[in-house]
Write a protein that holds these residues in place. Structure first.
Motif, mmCIF file in Angstrom:
data_model
loop_
_atom_site.group_PDB
_atom_site.id
_atom_site.type_symbol
_atom_site.label_atom_id
_atom_site.label_comp_id
_atom_site.label_asym_id
_atom_site.label_seq_id
_atom_site.Cartn_x
_atom_site.Cartn_y
_atom_site.Cartn_z
ATOM 1 N N LEU A 116 19.940 34.411 50.280
ATOM 2 C CA LEU A 116 18.832 34.955 49.459
ATOM 3 C C LEU A 116 18.947 34.336 48.173
ATOM 4 N N TRP A 117 19.076 32.842 47.876
ATOM 5 C CA TRP A 117 19.085 32.293 46.780
ATOM 6 C C TRP A 117 17.724 31.653 46.427
ATOM 7 N N SER A 118 16.696 31.942 45.749
ATOM 8 C CA SER A 118 15.530 31.656 45.599
ATOM 9 C C SER A 118 15.607 30.157 44.772
ATOM 10 N N TRP A 119 16.744 30.366 43.608
ATOM 11 C CA TRP A 119 17.041 29.272 42.883
ATOM 12 C C TRP A 119 17.236 27.960 43.725
ATOM 13 N N LEU A 120 18.166 28.161 44.753
ATOM 14 C CA LEU A 120 18.414 27.008 45.551
ATOM 15 C C LEU A 120 17.587 26.406 46.530
ATOM 16 N N ALA A 121 16.409 27.286 46.836
ATOM 17 C CA ALA A 121 15.398 26.789 47.479
ATOM 18 C C ALA A 121 14.355 25.957 46.882
ATOM 19 N N VAL A 122 14.076 26.463 45.472
ATOM 20 C CA VAL A 122 13.229 25.899 44.486
ATOM 21 C C VAL A 122 14.118 24.393 44.086
ATOM 22 N N THR A 123 15.326 24.365 43.967
ATOM 23 C CA THR A 123 16.094 22.995 43.718
ATOM 24 C C THR A 123 15.820 22.018 44.796
ATOM 25 N N THR A 124 16.144 22.722 45.822
ATOM 26 C CA THR A 124 15.950 21.570 47.170
ATOM 27 C C THR A 124 14.762 21.233 47.051
ATOM 28 N N VAL A 125 13.189 21.967 46.994
ATOM 29 C CA VAL A 125 12.050 21.384 47.107
ATOM 30 C C VAL A 125 11.722 20.365 46.070
ATOM 31 N N VAL A 126 12.474 20.607 44.889
ATOM 32 C CA VAL A 126 12.079 19.769 43.484
ATOM 33 C C VAL A 126 12.761 18.492 44.021
ATOM 34 N N LEU A 127 14.040 18.480 44.323
ATOM 35 C CA LEU A 127 14.728 17.217 44.665
ATOM 36 C C LEU A 127 14.104 16.672 45.916
ATOM 37 N N ALA A 128 13.476 17.029 46.836
ATOM 38 C CA ALA A 128 13.074 16.644 47.941
ATOM 39 C C ALA A 128 11.707 15.957 47.569
ATOM 40 N N LEU A 129 11.227 16.583 46.678
ATOM 41 C CA LEU A 129 9.723 15.827 46.077
ATOM 42 C C LEU A 129 10.121 14.597 45.287
ATOM 43 N N ILE A 130 11.048 14.695 44.750
ATOM 44 C CA ILE A 130 11.433 13.499 43.776
ATOM 45 C C ILE A 130 11.642 12.120 44.996
ATOM 46 N N TRP A 131 11.959 12.479 45.974
ATOM 47 C CA TRP A 131 12.137 11.447 46.972
ATOM 48 C C TRP A 131 10.920 10.887 47.579
ATOM 49 N N ILE A 132 9.833 11.553 47.268
ATOM 50 C CA ILE A 132 8.736 10.822 47.589
ATOM 51 C C ILE A 132 8.229 9.654 46.869
ATOM 52 N N LEU A 133 8.670 9.739 45.480
ATOM 53 C CA LEU A 133 8.354 8.916 44.666
ATOM 54 C C LEU A 133 8.284 7.406 44.911
ATOM 55 N N PRO A 134 9.633 7.020 45.609
ATOM 56 C CA PRO A 134 9.667 5.629 46.040
ATOM 57 C C PRO A 134 8.543 5.089 46.843
ATOM 58 N N VAL A 135 7.713 5.942 47.468
ATOM 59 C CA VAL A 135 6.451 5.442 48.081
ATOM 60 C C VAL A 135 5.184 4.681 47.086
ATOM 61 N N LEU A 136 5.511 5.045 45.744
ATOM 62 C CA LEU A 136 4.822 4.690 45.089
ATOM 63 C C LEU A 136 4.934 3.179 44.449
ATOM 64 N N LYS A 137 6.025 2.762 44.693
ATOM 65 C CA LYS A 137 6.349 1.386 44.487
ATOM 66 C C LYS A 137 5.931 0.394 45.408
ATOM 67 N N PHE A 138 5.493 0.636 46.736
ATOM 68 C CA PHE A 138 4.972 -0.370 47.806
ATOM 69 C C PHE A 138 3.514 -0.350 47.924
ATOM 70 N N ASP A 139 2.893 -1.429 47.996
ATOM 71 C CA ASP A 139 1.591 -1.561 48.249
ATOM 72 C C ASP A 139 0.960 -2.475 49.125
ATOM 73 N N PRO A 140 0.657 -1.841 50.446
ATOM 74 C CA PRO A 140 0.568 -0.483 50.740
ATOM 75 C C PRO A 140 2.041 -0.209 51.501
ATOM 76 N N PRO A 141 2.554 1.209 51.478
ATOM 77 C CA PRO A 141 3.828 1.301 52.155
ATOM 78 C C PRO A 141 3.691 1.467 53.396
ATOM 79 N N ASP A 142 4.951 1.435 54.350
ATOM 80 C CA ASP A 142 5.062 1.910 55.669
ATOM 81 C C ASP A 142 4.923 3.392 55.379
ATOM 82 N N VAL A 143 3.988 3.994 56.048
ATOM 83 C CA VAL A 143 3.808 5.401 55.878
ATOM 84 C C VAL A 143 4.578 6.210 56.883
ATOM 85 N N GLY A 144 5.196 5.708 57.790
ATOM 86 C CA GLY A 144 5.817 6.470 58.992
ATOM 87 C C GLY A 144 7.036 7.171 58.073
#
Length: 891
Positions: free
Chosen positions: A275-303
């Protein structure tokens, strides 16, 4: 080296000895305090055998009748009768002393030293490897093996200490967790050793290093179940940072996001178990950061990116969302922000994929799936209701970007694109977007209506209804901009009317239901949607400036609906719409730009300002029926503002050939503005007596001040024909009549309108202004008669100077006659002022400038008039007043 160890041992011994002395002193002070209170310790019982258990202390039994006879008291209060009955049976024991707060020395010895020791162990392992490299003592393979051995030793030490502590009978102290520190140091050394084997010595291929580092990070997360949150934080950072350490010229995004899915599952599982909410929030933030590489490709492979968003969303729904499947429990339909934020974050990632891929079909489908999943989870688990609002916003943003991206001309042309510019509305992506938009509109709209009455938390139905109203409207606007290119479109107007009908039906149904939490606000939101849809229908069916008119009519409609359905928000909505219209005309006062035309009066200003002004006046009447509040005052202010702007802009339009942006004004325009301001001030003075509105009151004053400033700086200075070269055409019907005589009459009427209702100085100032304007008119007309159209040139002959004296004197006599006839003291005082000015002129000007017969006539005429006035006051005015003041006696 040995000297250093000796010093360290001495320091530690000193700390331990000092701590023992402090503890002895504390115990002695406590014992002295107990003895001073009269307490005597009982003999110390012999120690218990290991197999024995201490029996709990018992107290003498209290009779049940005694307890039942006493009334209930809160658990932290003691009933007096129970205490009295049991006082003789229960032995007196001292109250427990509060634990002493840890001092600086205790904190250093029990916590900081341990943490510093763990960090030192980890750094020691790294430095040992660095030393072996610099000295060339050991080969790369041996260094790697020794690093692994040191990491294993630290991990083993951490496990051994944990087990020893778990079997110890000593109670846990608030000290640093030594097993966790040792384990953290071991995992750090293991992580560094594995990375060195890959990056420094090329012992491991990228794939093998990636797997090994991931296993170390996952092992750290697993160990956090036993060793606490510090190890979890280290593990989650290491796990999400591993892909940054292991690089490749040809990255495999599928492998990356599968690995991140495993890490996310482990982290969410640990957060759920502990029941560590801070760990869940940290995980979501770090996982969302790994979405950012999609912005470097024009257009990217969506899969791969779509898989990452779907996997993270699914895991969050399964393990993080409270009250849903395997997530923590949720009570009372509370909105839980970690649960809502987790879903909203992954949905935000899906939106980024759509935008980065330029609305690829696969990305749109994934976004639609996650949006639908958000609605389903929020429908089942109220804890995630807060995610519905960002979901609606993301939907609107996706379609708005789609509309603007394919219509860049909309960003350049405020009134829409030129004919023939922009892509065809029949390309292959339109059908998919239309289908998805229809599904979104139906899903959000129906859910917003059906969610009413399902929850005890008022926030839940309000969020659903707000999203259900916003989403269909936003989608309709985006599709209209994309397909109709902001031009007239009857089909879209019909759709808007249909949407208004649906919202109106929802409003009517909800208004008849029994009171439930949030129902009033939700009903107001659907009523707002009804009016907004009608405004859009007018916008779609009409051209340009009709949007301003439509919003103003919507404001009046909201005010009328508030009289039929007492929903407080409708009053606020009416004022908000009025504010939007005000901002709209601030952007372009001509409403339709150059299309306003040059026709006086009957142009777009009449419709663009007249209809909104009428709408706001009507809305104020409706709103006043239920009280005087801020929304009513806002609408009243908008009504007055549009009325004033209509009059002023129409005058400016007519005087400048349609150019309302001209930077200069003439005598006629200024005169018309002054007359209009005074006339509107008179109307508002009359209106405020009936309404009692502070807006009407303040507006009347502001218009009067404007008229005064325009008279002072405009009529008497900037546009004064006696100063500047201004031609006055016409003998008597000319600009002077409009610029000075008409304002004088209006100022006089305004002074009578405020007489007895405002401060006397206010009315007297207006009367003085009227007198000055009247004298100015008389003087300027005389000047026009003698000098012709241009008053600013030429001298002043004796006949003209004499005419001024005669005219002023005649004007004073006329005021006296009016004052006597109307029994007006103010008129008689004005007469006195004018005659005094005439006397001053005769003695100061005429005496020095006039010559011959004109000087004699001037003084003779003045003397005769003064004598006549004196006789009139003595024989007529004061005699009549005295007679009226004498009491009548009967004989």
């Amino acid at each position: 080296m040995f000297e250093i160890f000796a010093v360290a041992i001495a320091v530690i011994a000193l700390i331990v000895a000092r701590k023992a002395m402090d503890q002895a002193a504390t115990l002695k002070s406590r014992l002295d305090a107990l003895e001073a209170s009269g307490w005597r310790a009982s003999p110390i019982p012999p120690p218990l055998a290991p197999a024995q258990e201490a029996e709990p202390a018992t107290t003498p039994e209290i009779p049940a009748t005694t307890i039942a006879a006493e009334p209930e008291t809160p658990f932290h209060e003691t009933a007096p009768s129970i205490a009295d009955d049991a006082a003789s049976a229960v032995p007196t024991t001292p109250p427990p002393l509060p634990p002493a707060a840890p001092g600086f020395e205790e904190r250093v010895g029990t916590r900081w030293v341990v943490w510093l020791g763990g960090l030192t162990l980890a750094l020691g392992g790294f430095f040992m490897v660095r030393y072996s490299i610099d000295a060339g003592l050991l080969g790369p393979g041996v260094r790697t093996l020794l690093g692994g051995a040191f990491a294993s030793a630290l991990l083993a030490a951490g496990e051994w200490t944990r087990r020893k502590e778990s079997t110890s009978s000593v109670a846990a102290l608030p000290i640093a967790n030594i097993p966790a520190v040792l384990t953290a140091a071991g995992t750090a050394v293991a992580f560094g050793t594995a990375y060195a084997a890959y990056a420094l010595y090329d012992f491991l291929a990228p794939a093998s290093a990636f797997i090994l580092l991931g296993l170390v990070a996952l092992g750290t997360l697993a160990a956090a179940l036993l060793h606490g949150p510090m190890l979890a934080g280290l593990g989650i950072v290491a796990a999400f940072g591993t892909p940054l350490l292991v690089s490749s010229e040809k990255p495999d995004f599928w492998a990356l996001y599968i690995y991140l899915a495993v890490v996310t599952a482990a982290s969410f599982g640990l957060a759920r178990a502990r029941l560590w909410s801070w760990l869940a929030v940290t995980t979501v933030v770090l996982a969302l950061i790994w979405i950012l590489p999609v912005l470097k490709f024009d257009p990217p492979d969506v899969g791969p990116y779509a898989f990452h968003a779907i996997a993270g969303f699914t895991l969050a729904a399964l393990l993080v969302v409270c009250g849903f499947l395997f997530g923590p429990s949720n009570e009372n339909d509370n909105v839980e922000w970690v649960s809502s934020g987790s879903l909203a974050a992954y949905l935000f990632g899906a939106m980024l994929i759509v935008l980065a891929s330029f609305h690829a079909s696969a990305a749109i489908v994934v976004f639609a799936i996650l949006t639908a999943a958000t609605l389903l989870v929020a429908w089942r688990a109220p804890s995630t209701t807060a995610a519905v609002a960002p979901a609606a916003a993301f939907v609107g943003l996706v379609f708005l970007v789609w509309a603007v991206r394919v219509n860049p001309d909309m960003l350049v042309w405020p009134g829409g694109p030129l004919p023939g510019i922009g892509p065809s509305p029949t390309d292959e992506s339109v059908s998919l977007h239309l289908t998805v938009a229809a599904l979104f509109a139906v899903a959000f709209g129906s859910a917003g209506f059906l969610a009413q009455g399902r929850n005890s938390n008022a926030l839940v139905p309000v969020i659903w209804s707000a999203s259900g109203v916003f989403t269909p409207l936003a989608l309709l606007i985006a599709l209209y901009a994309r397909i109709a290119h902001l031009d007239r479109s009857i089909p879209f107007a019909i759709l808007a009317v249909g949407l208004a009908i649906l919202f109106a039906a929802a409003t009517e149904i909800l208004s008849k239901r029994d009171a439930r939490p949030g129902l009033v606000s939700s009903t107001a939101l659907f009523a707002t949607g009804t009016l907004a849809a009608l405004a859009l229908a007018l916008t779609f069916a009409l051209d340009k400036g009709w949007l301003t008119i439509a919003l103003a009519l919507t404001s009046a409609g909201a005010a009328w609906v508030s009289t039929q359905r007492p929903i407080p928000f409708l009053r606020v909505l009416s004022s908000i719409l009025a504010a939007i219209v005000v901002l709209r005309v601030g952007y372009e006062p001509r409403i339709v730009g150059e299309a306003v035309g040059t026709t006086p009066i009957f142009n777009w200003l009449l419709w663009g300002y007249g209809i909104p002004a009428l709408s706001f006046w009507t809305a104020s009447v409706f709103l006043r029926r239920r009280g005087d509040d801020a929304p009513l005052r806002s609408v009243e202010a908008a009504a007055i503002l549009f009325t004033v702007l209509l009059v002023f802009l129409e005058i400016r339009h007519a005087m400048n050939g349609g150019n309302v942006y001209r930077d200069t004004a003439g005598l006629t325009e200024t005169a018309l503005q002054v007359c209009a301001a005074l006339a509107m001030a008179i109307g508002l003075e009359r209106l405020r007596l009936r309404s009692g509105s502070i807006v009407h009151n303040v507006s009347a004053i502001l218009l009067t001040l404007f008229a005064g400033a325009a008279t002072l700086f405009g009529l008497f200075f900037l546009d004064n024909p006696a100063i500047w070269h201004i031609e006055i055409n016409g003998e008597f019907i000319n600009e002077l009549l409009l610029g000075y005589a008409a304002p004088a009459i209006l100022a006089l009427l305004l002074s009578y309108a405020v007489a007895g209702r405002r401060h006397a100085a206010y009315g007297n100032t207006l009367a003085a202004g009227a007198l000055i304007l009247a004298l100015s008119y008389i003087s300027l007309e005389i000047r026009r008669f003698y000098q012709g159209p241009v008053l600013s040139r030429g001298g002043t002959p004796d006949i003209e100077q004499y005419t001024y004296s005669i005219a002023w004197l005649g004007f004073g006599v006329l005021l006296l006659v009016i004052g006597i006839w109307a029994n007006s003291q103010r008129a008689r005082l004005a007469s006195a002022v004018v005659i005094a000015l005439t006397i001053g002129k005769v003695f100061l000007i005429d005496l020095s400038t006039l010559t011959g017969v004109y000087r004699a006539l001037s003084f003779m005429g003045l003397g005769l008039v003064l004598v006549a006035i004196g006789w009139f006051y003595q024989k007529v005015l004061f005699r009549r007043e005295a007679a009226s003041a004498t009491p009548v006696t009967s004989t």
